[in-house]
Design an enzyme around this catalytic site. Structure first.
Site, PDB file in Angstrom:
ATOM      1  N   HIS A 140     -18.455  -5.790  11.849  1.00 29.77           N
ATOM      2  CA  HIS A 140     -19.120  -6.954  11.253  1.00 29.77           C
ATOM      3  C   HIS A 140     -20.559  -6.630  10.817  1.00 29.77           C
ATOM      4  CE1 HIS A 140     -21.010  -7.915  15.086  1.00 29.77           C
ATOM      5  NE2 HIS A 140     -19.933  -8.414  15.642  1.00 29.77           N
ATOM      6  N   HIS A 197     -15.458 -12.468  27.728  1.00 24.34           N
ATOM      7  CA  HIS A 197     -16.141 -12.804  26.473  1.00 24.34           C
ATOM      8  C   HIS A 197     -15.056 -13.013  25.419  1.00 24.34           C
ATOM      9  CE1 HIS A 197     -18.821 -12.625  23.122  1.00 24.34           C
ATOM     10  NE2 HIS A 197     -18.983 -11.328  23.012  1.00 24.34           N
ATOM     11  N   GLU A 211     -15.219 -13.025  22.133  1.00 26.04           N
ATOM     12  CA  GLU A 211     -15.320 -12.370  20.824  1.00 26.04           C
ATOM     13  C   GLU A 211     -14.107 -11.438  20.661  1.00 26.04           C
ATOM     14  OE1 GLU A 211     -19.075 -10.513  19.766  1.00 26.04           O
ATOM     15  OE2 GLU A 211     -18.516 -10.588  17.641  1.00 26.04           O
ATOM     16  N   ASP A 269     -13.382  -8.549  19.550  1.00 29.81           N
ATOM     17  CA  ASP A 269     -13.278  -7.130  19.903  1.00 29.81           C
ATOM     18  C   ASP A 269     -12.823  -6.980  21.354  1.00 29.81           C
ATOM     19  OD1 ASP A 269     -15.791  -8.311  20.279  1.00 29.81           O
ATOM     20  OD2 ASP A 269     -16.828  -6.406  20.442  1.00 29.81           O
ATOM     21  N   HIS A 290     -23.211 -11.886  25.027  1.00 27.98           N
ATOM     22  CA  HIS A 290     -23.797 -12.053  23.726  1.00 27.98           C
ATOM     23  C   HIS A 290     -23.444 -13.405  23.066  1.00 27.98           C
ATOM     24  CE1 HIS A 290     -22.060 -10.831  19.546  1.00 27.98           C
ATOM     25  NE2 HIS A 290     -23.287 -11.144  19.302  1.00 27.98           N
ATOM     26  N   ASP A 344     -20.524  -6.892  27.047  1.00 29.60           N
ATOM     27  CA  ASP A 344     -21.373  -6.354  25.969  1.00 29.60           C
ATOM     28  C   ASP A 344     -22.669  -5.725  26.503  1.00 29.60           C
ATOM     29  OD1 ASP A 344     -19.812  -6.810  23.742  1.00 29.60           O
ATOM     30  OD2 ASP A 344     -20.763  -8.711  23.217  1.00 29.60           O
ATOM     31  N   TYR A 401     -27.617  -0.581  19.655  1.00 30.55           N
ATOM     32  CA  TYR A 401     -26.704  -1.681  19.996  1.00 30.55           C
ATOM     33  C   TYR A 401     -27.517  -2.909  20.427  1.00 30.55           C
ATOM     34  CZ  TYR A 401     -22.881  -4.216  22.146  1.00 30.55           C
ATOM     35  OH  TYR A 401     -21.972  -5.191  22.467  1.00 30.55           O
ATOM     36  N   HIS A 443     -18.192  -1.602  25.799  1.00 35.52           N
ATOM     37  CA  HIS A 443     -18.320  -0.658  24.685  1.00 35.52           C
ATOM     38  C   HIS A 443     -18.948   0.638  25.176  1.00 35.52           C
ATOM     39  CE1 HIS A 443     -17.343  -3.636  21.650  1.00 35.52           C
ATOM     40  NE2 HIS A 443     -18.274  -4.450  22.125  1.00 35.52           N
TER      41      HIS A 443
HETATM   42 FE1  FEO Z   1     -19.895  -9.751  21.571  1.00 34.47          FE
HETATM   43 FE2  FEO Z   1     -18.407  -6.707  21.959  1.00 34.47          FE
HETATM   44  O1  FEO Z   1     -18.508  -8.524  21.497  1.00 34.47           O
END
Ligand code: FEO
Length: 414
Positions: free
Chosen positions: A25, A79, A81, A83, A146, A165, A193, A224
Site C-alpha cells: 500500500h 490486528h 489489517e 496483511d 497501528h 506491527d 517501517y 513483520h
Molecule cells: Fe497494520 Fe502489518 O498491518
C-alpha cells in the site's frame, strides 16, 4: 513447500516470507516483506495471526505440517489489517474446531471486511489471559499501533512478546532472528517501517513501550520481519528516540524540477548547509557530523524520504511551477508529511516559475499547515534561471537551515 521456524519447543513461526512484494500500500518494500504467524502447541493449540490472503495455502501447509488443522482451538487475531487477517476466513474454514480470539474492536473491524456471522468468537479484554495449558497468553490493547483495535500478546512462561506491527521491519530473508542478520540493516529497516507506518502514533507507541518495560521479555516476535532475541536493548533504545521524534543533526533538501532552475537552487541550498556543517564539525570534533542530503523527490521513493525525514531537524522543500501549481511529486511528498505528522522541523520553501505563480507559494502555505517554522517569510523564488543574487540567497538559506538543525539537535541532547 512447508517451512517453519521453532522459537521454543511447541512455539513456531509459521507465516510467509514474501520475497517479491515491492509495493505494500505504497510502502516501497525493496527488500520484500514477511507476514509472521505463530503456532503454539500446548494442551490447547493457538495460531496467532495469519498472512495475506494470497498466501493462505502456504500458511495452511505450514500449520498442518505441525498439527492437524482440526486440532487448532484458537485463531488469535491481534490486528484486523489484511496483511495479518487476510487469511483468517480460510483458516476459520480449515479449522472447524477453532474459536477466533480478539478484542471487541477487532471483531467489529473483522466484520467490516468479512462475513463473520458463522464464526465462533471469544472476546478478550485488555489484560485478560487465555490459558493454553502450561502456557498462556495475556492480551494488551495497543490502540493505534497501528489501528484502533491493535493488540499484543505476552506469553509469560516463555517470556515472548507477540508484538504484531510494533517492532516490525519489511525484510524478506531466510534468517529469522536478529543475531543471524546484519543488525545495522535491521535497525535501518525498523526505522523506515516506524517512519512510514507508525510515526503518526508516537504518543501511543511511547505508552506501549512503558507497558513493555514492565514485562520480562526474552524474545519479541513481531508480525513483520526478523524476531528480536539478542538485540532487544538496541531496539528499546532506538524506538523511544523515533517515537519522541528526537532530532538528528540532519538537513534534507527535497525538490522537484522541470528545466533545472529549481535544481540549481536546491544545489546551492545544499552547498550552504554542507559548508556550515564543515564549520561546526571543526568546532565540535566529538559530535556527529551534520548530515545533509539532497533528494530529487521524483527519483526517490516516498518511503525513503520518510525514513530520512523522521529525525531530520530541518527540511527545504522546492518545486518548479507547473500549471500554476506544484510539481505532482512534491505535492505527494507534502501530503505524505501531513499524514505522517512528524515532529516540527525548521523549513524553507523555494522554487522557480516562468510566467504564472504557484509552486513555491503552495509550499509556503503547506508549511503553515504543517506548523513548520519557515526561515523566510516568503519563498525564495527564481523567474526561470536563478540569478546570482537568488543563488546567494539560497546558499545563505542553506546555512541558516543547517544552523537551525544543529541547534535543535543540541537542544534535544540536553
Ligand atoms: Fe497494520 Fe502489518 O498491518
Amino acid at each position: 513447500m512447508n517451512l517453519t521456524t521453532e522459537l521454543r519447543p511447541g512455539v513456531d513461526q509459521v507465516g510467509y516470507v514474501d520475497y517479491n512484494v515491492r509495493d505494500f500500500h505504497s510502502y516501497d518494500t525493496r527488500l520484500g516483506a514477511t507476514y509472521n504467524a505463530y503456532l503454539i502447541r500446548d494442551e490447547k493449540v493457538a495460531l496467532i495471526d495469519t498472512v495475506k490472503a494470497p498466501f493462505a495455502a502456504q500458511l495452511k501447509r505450514n500449520v498442518s505440517s505441525l498439527v492437524d488443522l482440526d486440532k487448532v482451538d484458537y485463531l488469535v487475531c491481534l490486528h484486523a489489517e489484511l496483511d495479518h487477517a487476510g487469511s483468517l476466513p480460510a483458516m476459520v474454514e480449515a479449522c472447524p474446531n477453532a474459536t477466533v480470539v480478539c478484542n471487541a474492536k477487532c471483531k467489529d473491524a473483522l466484520a467490516g471486511f468479512f462475513d463473520v456471522s458463522a464464526w465462533k468468537f471469544q472476546i478478550v479484554e485488555n489484560g485478560e489471559s487465555l490459558s493454553l495449558g502450561k502456557r498462556s497468553l495475556t492480551f494488551v490493547n495497543v490502540p493505534m499501533v497501528h489501528w484502533p483495535e491493535s493488540s499484543v500478546a505476552y506469553m509469560p512462561e516463555e517470556k515472548i512478546l507477540f508484538s504484531n506491527d510494533a517492532f516490525g521491519q519489511h525484510i524478506a530473508t531466510s534468517e529469522r532472528f536478529d543475531d543471524e542478520y546484519d543488525l545495522a540493516k535491521i535497525l535501518e529497516e525498523a526505522k523506515s517501517y516506524y517512519a512510514n507506518i507508525v510515526a503518526p502514533y508516537g504518543r501511543q507507541v511511547l505508552a506501549t513501550l512503558k507497558t513493555a518495560e514492565t514485562l520480562d521479555i526474552e524474545l519479541i516476535a513481531p508480525a513483520h520481519g526478523i524476531m528480536w532475541r539478542s538485540h532487544i536493548a538496541d531496539l528499546m533504545k532506538a524506538y523511544p528516540a523515533w517515537a519522541s521524534g528526537k532530532y538528528a543533526p540532519k538537513v534534507l533538501v527535497l525538490y522537484d524540477t522541470m528545466w533545472q532552475s529549481t535544481e540549481l537552487m536546491a544545489e546551492e541550498i545544499y552547498a550552504g548547509a554542507v559548508e556550515y556543517g564543515q564549520k561546526i564539525a571543526k568546532e565540535n570534533p566529538n559530535e556527529p557530523k551534520l548530515d545533509v542530503q539532497l533528494m530529487h523527490v521524483r527519483k526517490t521513493t516516498l518511503t525513503r524520504i520518510a525514513a530520512e525525514a523522521l529525525d531530520a531537524a530541518a527540511v527545504a522543500f522546492g518545486s518548479a511551477t507547473l500549471n500554476a501549481c506544484l510539481m505532482p511529486a512534491m505535492a505527494a511528498a507534502l501530503a505524505y508529511f501531513q499524514g505522517l505528522k512528524f515532529r516540527e522541523k525548521t523549513a524553507l520553501a523555494f522554487g522557480s516559475f516562468g510566467w504564472g505563480i504557484g509552486g513555491p507559494e503552495m509550499i509556503q502555505k503547506t508549511l503553515e499547515t504543517l506548523k513548520y517554522p519557515a526561515i523566510t517569510e516568503k519563498p525564495i523564488k527564481a523567474k526561470q534561471r536563478p540569478t546570482a543574487e537568488v543563488l546567494a540567497e539560497c546558499r545563505e538559506a542553506g546555512a541558516k537551515l543547517a544552523q537551525a538543525a544543529w541547534e535543535r539537535y543540541l537542544s534535544d541532547k540536553k
